[in-house]
Design an enzyme around this catalytic site. Structure first.
Site, PDB file in Angstrom:
ATOM      1  N   LYS A  78       0.861  -1.185   0.000  1.00  0.00           N
ATOM      2  CA  LYS A  78       0.000   0.000   0.000  1.00  0.00           C
ATOM      3  C   LYS A  78       0.892   1.228   0.000  1.00  0.00           C
ATOM      4  CE  LYS A  78      -4.447   1.194   0.548  1.00  0.00           C
ATOM      5  NZ  LYS A  78      -5.677   0.532   0.084  1.00  0.00           N
ATOM      6  N   GLY A 179     -20.660   7.055   5.066  1.00  0.00           N
ATOM      7  CA  GLY A 179     -19.717   7.468   4.020  1.00  0.00           C
ATOM      8  C   GLY A 179     -20.302   7.212   2.648  1.00  0.00           C
ATOM      9  N   GLY A 181     -18.995   8.090  -0.413  1.00  0.00           N
ATOM     10  CA  GLY A 181     -17.990   8.401  -1.420  1.00  0.00           C
ATOM     11  C   GLY A 181     -18.138   7.473  -2.610  1.00  0.00           C
ATOM     12  N   VAL A 183     -17.411   4.271  -3.086  1.00  0.00           N
ATOM     13  CA  VAL A 183     -18.028   2.965  -2.832  1.00  0.00           C
ATOM     14  C   VAL A 183     -19.414   3.131  -2.197  1.00  0.00           C
ATOM     15  CG1 VAL A 183     -17.792   0.738  -1.685  1.00  0.00           C
ATOM     16  CG2 VAL A 183     -15.753   1.938  -2.462  1.00  0.00           C
TER      17      VAL A 183
HETATM   18  P1  NAI Z   1     -14.047   8.122  -0.774  1.00  0.00           P
HETATM   19  O1  NAI Z   1     -13.003   9.045  -0.278  1.00  0.00           O
HETATM   20  O2  NAI Z   1     -14.570   8.270  -2.155  1.00  0.00           O
HETATM   21  O3  NAI Z   1     -15.321   8.176   0.206  1.00  0.00           O
HETATM   22  C1  NAI Z   1     -15.243   8.302   1.578  1.00  0.00           C
HETATM   23  C2  NAI Z   1     -16.476   9.096   2.006  1.00  0.00           C
HETATM   24  O4  NAI Z   1     -16.579   9.072   3.419  1.00  0.00           O
HETATM   25  C3  NAI Z   1     -16.444  10.562   1.581  1.00  0.00           C
HETATM   26  O5  NAI Z   1     -17.662  10.935   0.956  1.00  0.00           O
HETATM   27  C4  NAI Z   1     -16.247  11.306   2.914  1.00  0.00           C
HETATM   28  O6  NAI Z   1     -16.848  12.590   2.924  1.00  0.00           O
HETATM   29  C5  NAI Z   1     -16.938  10.362   3.873  1.00  0.00           C
HETATM   30  N1  NAI Z   1     -16.533  10.468   5.265  1.00  0.00           N
HETATM   31  C6  NAI Z   1     -15.303  10.688   5.786  1.00  0.00           C
HETATM   32  N2  NAI Z   1     -15.347  10.690   7.125  1.00  0.00           N
HETATM   33  C7  NAI Z   1     -16.643  10.455   7.466  1.00  0.00           C
HETATM   34  C8  NAI Z   1     -17.331  10.315   8.691  1.00  0.00           C
HETATM   35  N3  NAI Z   1     -16.710  10.440   9.869  1.00  0.00           N
HETATM   36  N4  NAI Z   1     -18.649  10.057   8.668  1.00  0.00           N
HETATM   37  C9  NAI Z   1     -19.310   9.932   7.503  1.00  0.00           C
HETATM   38  N5  NAI Z   1     -18.709  10.056   6.287  1.00  0.00           N
HETATM   39  C10 NAI Z   1     -17.395  10.313   6.285  1.00  0.00           C
HETATM   40  O7  NAI Z   1     -13.487   6.640  -0.525  1.00  0.00           O
HETATM   41  P2  NAI Z   1     -13.981   5.279  -1.175  1.00  0.00           P
HETATM   42  O8  NAI Z   1     -13.148   4.963  -2.342  1.00  0.00           O
HETATM   43  O9  NAI Z   1     -15.462   5.300  -1.315  1.00  0.00           O
HETATM   44  O10 NAI Z   1     -13.581   4.248  -0.040  1.00  0.00           O
HETATM   45  C11 NAI Z   1     -14.343   4.140   1.158  1.00  0.00           C
HETATM   46  C12 NAI Z   1     -13.662   3.112   2.085  1.00  0.00           C
HETATM   47  O11 NAI Z   1     -13.618   1.857   1.441  1.00  0.00           O
HETATM   48  C13 NAI Z   1     -12.209   3.450   2.447  1.00  0.00           C
HETATM   49  O12 NAI Z   1     -11.962   3.025   3.753  1.00  0.00           O
HETATM   50  C14 NAI Z   1     -11.398   2.630   1.466  1.00  0.00           C
HETATM   51  O13 NAI Z   1     -10.110   2.312   1.957  1.00  0.00           O
HETATM   52  C15 NAI Z   1     -12.264   1.393   1.362  1.00  0.00           C
HETATM   53  N6  NAI Z   1     -12.082   0.657   0.130  1.00  0.00           N
HETATM   54  C16 NAI Z   1     -12.319   1.268  -1.072  1.00  0.00           C
HETATM   55  C17 NAI Z   1     -12.158   0.552  -2.245  1.00  0.00           C
HETATM   56  C18 NAI Z   1     -12.488   1.161  -3.573  1.00  0.00           C
HETATM   57  O14 NAI Z   1     -12.640   0.405  -4.551  1.00  0.00           O
HETATM   58  N7  NAI Z   1     -12.635   2.464  -3.678  1.00  0.00           N
HETATM   59  C19 NAI Z   1     -11.678  -0.843  -2.239  1.00  0.00           C
HETATM   60  C20 NAI Z   1     -11.538  -1.409  -0.915  1.00  0.00           C
HETATM   61  C21 NAI Z   1     -11.706  -0.656   0.214  1.00  0.00           C
END
Ligand code: NAI
Length: 357
Positions: A78, A179, A181, A183
């Site tokens: 990572k 969250g 985002g 995903v």
């Molecule tokens: P992202 O950055 O697009 O979305 C994260 C979201 O969480 C954002 O909208 C942010 O505003 C929100 N957020 C942050 N802190 C918060 C809180 N305290 N309460 C509520 N919302 C909050 O990230 P993504 O890509 O969606 O990933 C989400 C999680 O899944 C991460 O932990 C990442 O490591 C994990 N993950 C993602 C993968 C992917 O394909 N994108 C693959 C495997 C794991």
């Protein structure tokens, strides 16, 4: 470094500082026993260098477990880039990061994670070929891995519902998504299409409004999302969401989401287990994205084939839940034991190959 509590015998940790672009990054290679260490690159404004190091080490070990459990021919690694990165510096920073990845000669393969986009990967690809998550062609998977991650999480929720409630029908089920985002929003779409009702929270109000408009979701405060009276809680923000306090007060019977390292402490996992809350081990349920990236890197990325591989996450969770119930052990400990076993066997095979060479 060797005494760091999260070091866990990493094969290599590269600290990178590029004066010209301002890049500061850490690339952690936990294991190459199963193949090149693959795992995304996170860009985050860490409170300290040590916080970045802890994140890199924990996430890269998680990738070793994730890739092993998904039966992918890849090891675990990572990268983290220490943010913030000013918009006018971003291209230079990504180029410098790409050169750092290239300096490892394929020991580490990067892709998207939190804070990093397909456009960033395209810039990195200008400096190294050891990169995934680039745009795919027609009928081929590629680009943003998030829809595949979300699909895998939805399949995993179905497996957990089957184990806990005896059916896989999500219609009428209440799911709290933390969250929204990349995903989280795709997951809401998957769940909404199957008739689940959604409670959501995000620190970004625009994301909440979008989920309310598109899926009729109910928005709640970020402080309350994990303790909602729902069937399933899906942590899809950052790691460490399930503290011991949260574990004690969760009302849902199932925790199944996308975030990496959801359990803040091992004790939080034990509390969930004691309270009869079924936890879907994060690195098993969220492997959809890396399964897609592996297909892309190997050129075996027909969309239908990759989708079927993502759907196999359900069967893996079935096996973990069954073993946990049989042996009266919590699910994350079952998964850790299975992953460590796979890595031990892979390390022995690697040692034999080295001796033979
Ligand atoms: P992202 O950055 O697009 O979305 C994260 C979201 O969480 C954002 O909208 C942010 O505003 C929100 N957020 C942050 N802190 C918060 C809180 N305290 N309460 C509520 N919302 C909050 O990230 P993504 O890509 O969606 O990933 C989400 C999680 O899944 C991460 O932990 C990442 O490591 C994990 N993950 C993602 C993968 C992917 O394909 N994108 C693959 C495997 C794991």
């Amino acid at each position: 470094m060797f005494d760091h509590p999260d070091y866990d015998s990493h094969e290599k940790v590269l600290m990178v500082e590029d004066a010209q672009s301002g890049l500061k990054a850490i690339i952690a290679v936990h294991s190459t026993a199963l193949g090149a260490a693959a795992g995304g690159c996170r860009l985050w404004a860490y409170d300290s260098g040590n916080a970045a190091l802890v994140d890199a080490l924990r996430l890269s070990r998680g990738m070793s477990y994730k890739n092993a459990m998904a039966d992918l021919p890849m090891g675990g690694g990572k990268a983290v880039i220490l943010g913030p990165v000013a918009a006018d510096k971003r291209t230079g920073v990504m180029q410098a990061f790409g050169r750092a990845v290239d300096s490892l000669n394929g020991q580490y393969i990067t892709a998207e994670d939190v804070g990093v986009s397909v456009a960033d990967m395209e810039i990195i690809a200008g400096q190294t070929r050891h990169v995934g998550g680039l745009a795919g062609g027609a009928g081929k998977s590629g680009g943003d891995p998030s829809p595949y991650t979300a699909r895998g999480v939805r399949v995993g929720i179905e497996a957990a519902v089957k184990a806990k409630l005896g059916h896989t029908d999500l219609a009428g089920l209440k799911v709290a998504v933390q969250g929204l985002g990349h995903v989280g929003m795709y997951l809401c779409e998957e769940l909404f299409n199957l008739g689940a009702s959604l409670v959501v929270a995000d620190i970004n109000p625009a994301r909440v409004s979008e989920a309310q408009m598109r899926f009729g979701a109910m928005g709640v405060s970020t402080d309350d999302i994990l303790t909602q009276p729902v069937d399933v809680v899906a942590p899809c923000a950052l790691g460490g969401a399930i503290s011991e306090y949260v574990a004690r007060y969760i009302k849902a019977g199932i925790v199944a989401g996308a975030a990496n390292n959801q359990l803040l402490t091992a004790e939080a996992g034990r509390i969930l287990g004691e309270r009869g809350v079924l936890y879907a081990p994060d690195y098993v349920i969220n492997a959809g994205g890396i399964i897609m990236v592996q297909g892309e890197l190997s050129g075996d990325n027909d969309t239908a084939v990759v989708t079927a591989r993502v759907d196999a996450i359900g069967g893996r969770l079935d096996a973990i839940f069954a073993r946990a119930a049989r042996d009266n052990v919590i699910t994350n400990e079952v998964a850790d034991a299975m992953a460590k076993d796979k890595l031990r066997v892979a390390n022995q095979a690697k040692a034999r190959r080295t001796v033979a060479a």
